[in-house]
Motif scaffolding. Structure first.
Motif, PDB file in Angstrom:
ATOM      1  N   VAL A  57       0.850  -1.135   0.009  1.00 52.16           N
ATOM      2  CA  VAL A  57       0.009   0.037   0.070  1.00 52.16           C
ATOM      3  C   VAL A  57       0.832   1.235   0.090  1.00 52.16           C
ATOM      4  O   VAL A  57       0.781   2.152  -0.900  1.00 52.16           O
ATOM      5  N   ALA A  58       1.899   1.188   0.912  1.00 53.20           N
ATOM      6  CA  ALA A  58       2.564   2.522   1.071  1.00 53.20           C
ATOM      7  C   ALA A  58       3.535   2.470  -0.303  1.00 53.20           C
ATOM      8  O   ALA A  58       3.913   3.771  -0.614  1.00 53.20           O
ATOM      9  N   ARG A  59       3.924   1.474  -1.112  1.00 53.74           N
ATOM     10  CA  ARG A  59       4.621   1.780  -2.375  1.00 53.74           C
ATOM     11  C   ARG A  59       3.747   2.104  -3.567  1.00 53.74           C
ATOM     12  O   ARG A  59       3.885   2.290  -4.640  1.00 53.74           O
ATOM     13  N   GLY A  60       2.481   2.107  -3.324  1.00 53.38           N
ATOM     14  CA  GLY A  60       1.492   2.354  -4.288  1.00 53.38           C
ATOM     15  C   GLY A  60       1.115   1.209  -5.048  1.00 53.38           C
ATOM     16  O   GLY A  60       0.284   1.220  -6.173  1.00 53.38           O
ATOM     17  N   GLU A  61       1.148   0.006  -4.598  1.00 49.54           N
ATOM     18  CA  GLU A  61       1.130  -1.223  -5.359  1.00 49.54           C
ATOM     19  C   GLU A  61      -0.078  -2.002  -4.754  1.00 49.54           C
ATOM     20  O   GLU A  61      -0.443  -3.064  -5.110  1.00 49.54           O
ATOM     21  N   ALA A  62      -0.961  -1.428  -3.907  1.00 44.97           N
ATOM     22  CA  ALA A  62      -2.275  -2.011  -3.291  1.00 44.97           C
ATOM     23  C   ALA A  62      -3.077  -0.800  -2.746  1.00 44.97           C
ATOM     24  O   ALA A  62      -2.700   0.241  -2.472  1.00 44.97           O
ATOM     25  N   PHE A  63      -4.155  -1.129  -2.191  1.00 42.70           N
ATOM     26  CA  PHE A  63      -5.441  -0.307  -1.628  1.00 42.70           C
ATOM     27  C   PHE A  63      -5.787  -0.970  -0.517  1.00 42.70           C
ATOM     28  O   PHE A  63      -6.058  -2.174  -0.522  1.00 42.70           O
ATOM     29  N   LEU A  64      -5.900  -0.211   0.604  1.00 38.46           N
ATOM     30  CA  LEU A  64      -6.430  -0.722   1.923  1.00 38.46           C
ATOM     31  C   LEU A  64      -8.023  -0.308   2.067  1.00 38.46           C
ATOM     32  O   LEU A  64      -8.448   0.750   1.863  1.00 38.46           O
ATOM     33  N   PRO A 343      -2.939   7.586  -3.092  1.00 39.14           N
ATOM     34  CA  PRO A 343      -4.090   7.371  -1.959  1.00 39.14           C
ATOM     35  C   PRO A 343      -4.412   6.282  -1.554  1.00 39.14           C
ATOM     36  O   PRO A 343      -4.976   5.320  -1.984  1.00 39.14           O
ATOM     37  N   GLY A 344      -3.655   5.729  -0.327  1.00 38.77           N
ATOM     38  CA  GLY A 344      -3.647   4.328   0.010  1.00 38.77           C
ATOM     39  C   GLY A 344      -4.786   3.860   0.445  1.00 38.77           C
ATOM     40  O   GLY A 344      -4.733   2.434   0.287  1.00 38.77           O
ATOM     41  N   GLY A 345      -5.706   4.400   1.026  1.00 38.14           N
ATOM     42  CA  GLY A 345      -6.990   3.323   1.223  1.00 38.14           C
ATOM     43  C   GLY A 345      -8.128   4.080   2.163  1.00 38.14           C
ATOM     44  O   GLY A 345      -8.164   5.694   2.124  1.00 38.14           O
ATOM     45  N   VAL A 346      -9.065   3.625   2.479  1.00 35.71           N
ATOM     46  CA  VAL A 346     -10.183   4.219   3.232  1.00 35.71           C
ATOM     47  C   VAL A 346     -10.520   3.300   4.267  1.00 35.71           C
ATOM     48  O   VAL A 346     -10.294   2.144   4.608  1.00 35.71           O
TER      49      VAL A 346
END
Length: 413
Positions: A57-64, A343-346
């Motif tokens: 997530v921090a690297r922009g490779e996933a979404f939380l 924008p890592g997640g919600v």
């Protein structure tokens, strides 16, 4: 080898905000000793695995996607309640994954969210004043002297409810069609140090200390003071950790939180959860993101669009408007697009039940199109703050999927 009790995680003498006024210190010590002798609720290797997912997530490779009850209740540690929330989260995760073309890390506000910070220590009704309800782990919600008296034995009941909830979640993931391939991690605010400290364990394989009460532990807006014991506690555990950030936060405070909680700049270690309100997110967030970027720390940025958008309805109920929730998320995405950051997640307060607690939403009410103010008394069931219901959650998931798709330039559907 069995993990060993790690002892206190924060130096003695540090102030700890939002702790209950337990009436009998001797009973508290006895309960802490009982908790310290119990098995940890989650293993260290699962915490490490979540840390790896959050690094993506921090690297922009996933979404939380993180969500669940505002305040869990012991009575809702049941298959219906747990499975309903799990199913809602997984359906939302599926829509987001399809839209983004990115893996979605799914984390529940569950198996530990039994305590809540309060703006006032007491509550007055009809001229009578009693201690505020601080969550089932502290006291009862009924407005009686007996229920509102803090009882440390409730910490043991919280442990039992958390263990039951984790078991129900595992059973659901093992049996539900299409769910077995997904992970759902457990998270909560590490508010009650009389609960968190006894459940801290040292992993014999690595020698590192973990909070075994949940995979991801966070400090709230009211407990993120730089000299608060909660920050020292988070600094002393190897779990991924998060901090809620409200509208009064200053860039320098976030830099210092990075220094204390992620001095090695390890991806997946630290998440900042922004909760500033729809009207402020576009003004407040840019300076905070820029300040953290100066540190070089690879933090994950997540939007909590619930807590900054609460208001009192004409009926007297605390509520949130669906449109305000969405607008804060949209503003969060706009700021990150402007800065070229991820924008890592919600982080949402939601339930799998068709409650009537938040107003708005095109399909949010079983009575028709959207929950109105008049609907609120119908099925207002939250023990504390209003949650998106199942229909509103799925609708919000579709809207967030559109934002993610636009951000990643992947068409929806």
């Amino acid at each position: 080898m069995t993990p060993t009790h790690a002892g206190p995680a924060a130096p003695d003498g540090l102030p700890a905000a939002q702790q209950p006024d337990w009436p009998d210190p001797g009973r508290v010590r006895a309960v802490r000793a009982e908790l310290g002798a119990l098995p940890g609720l989650v293993p260290a290797h699962e915490c490490d695995r979540l840390g790896e997912r959050l690094a993506a997530v921090a690297r922009g490779e996933a979404f939380l996607l993180q969500g669940g009850d505002c305040a869990e209740e012991f009575r809702r540690a049941t298959p219906g309640a747990v499975h309903g929330t799990a199913q809602t989260l997984l359906r939302m995760a599926g829509a987001l994954e399809q839209a983004a073309g990115l893996p979605v890390v799914t984390v529940g506000r569950l198996a530990g969210q039994y305590a809540k910070p309060r703006s006032r220590p007491t509550e007055t009704r009809g001229g009578r004043t009693l201690p505020a309800y601080r969550g089932d782990a502290v006291n009862g919600a009924a407005f009686t002297a007996a229920d509102r008296a803090p009882d440390p034995r409730r910490l043991l009941a919280a442990y039992d409810a958390a263990r039951t909830t984790l078991g129900l979640m595992s059973a659901y993931l093992a049996s539900a069609r299409g769910a077995a391939s997904r992970e759902v991690f457990a998270s909560h605010e590490g508010l009650l140090l009389d609960y968190e400290l006894p459940l801290r364990r040292t992993d014999p394989a690595t020698g590192r200390a973990y909070a075994t009460s949940g995979h991801l532990i966070w400090a709230g807006e009211r407990t993120r003071g730089l000299d608060d014991a909660h920050i020292a506690f988070l600094a002393g555990i190897a779990n991924p950790v998060a901090v809620k950030i409200g509208p009064t936060a200053r860039p320098g405070e976030l830099k210092e939180l990075v220094r204390r909680l992620d001095p090695e700049h390890r991806p997946g270690r630290l998440t900042f959860v922004i909760r500033v309100g729809a009207r402020k997110v576009r003004q407040v967030l840019p300076d905070l993101v820029a300040a953290v970027a100066e540190t070089g720390a690879p933090v994950a940025w997540v939007c909590d669009p619930m807590h900054g958008n609460t208001f009192e309805a004409p009926t007297g109920h605390k509520t949130r408007h669906f449109d305000d929730v969405y607008d804060e998320i949209a503003g969060f995405f706009e700021v990150h697009a402007m800065l070229g950051t991820h924008p890592g997640g919600v982080h949402l307060e939601l339930t799998g039940d068709e409650v009537t607690e938040c107003v708005g939403g095109g399909a949010g009410s079983a009575r028709g199109a959207g929950v109105s103010f008049a609907d609120l008394p119908w099925r207002y069931a939250s023990a504390c703050d209003p949650r998106l219901n199942r229909s509103q959650s799925l609708e919000m998931g579709r809207l967030i999927a559109g934002l993610v798709a636009e951000r990643t330039r992947v068409p929806v559907g």
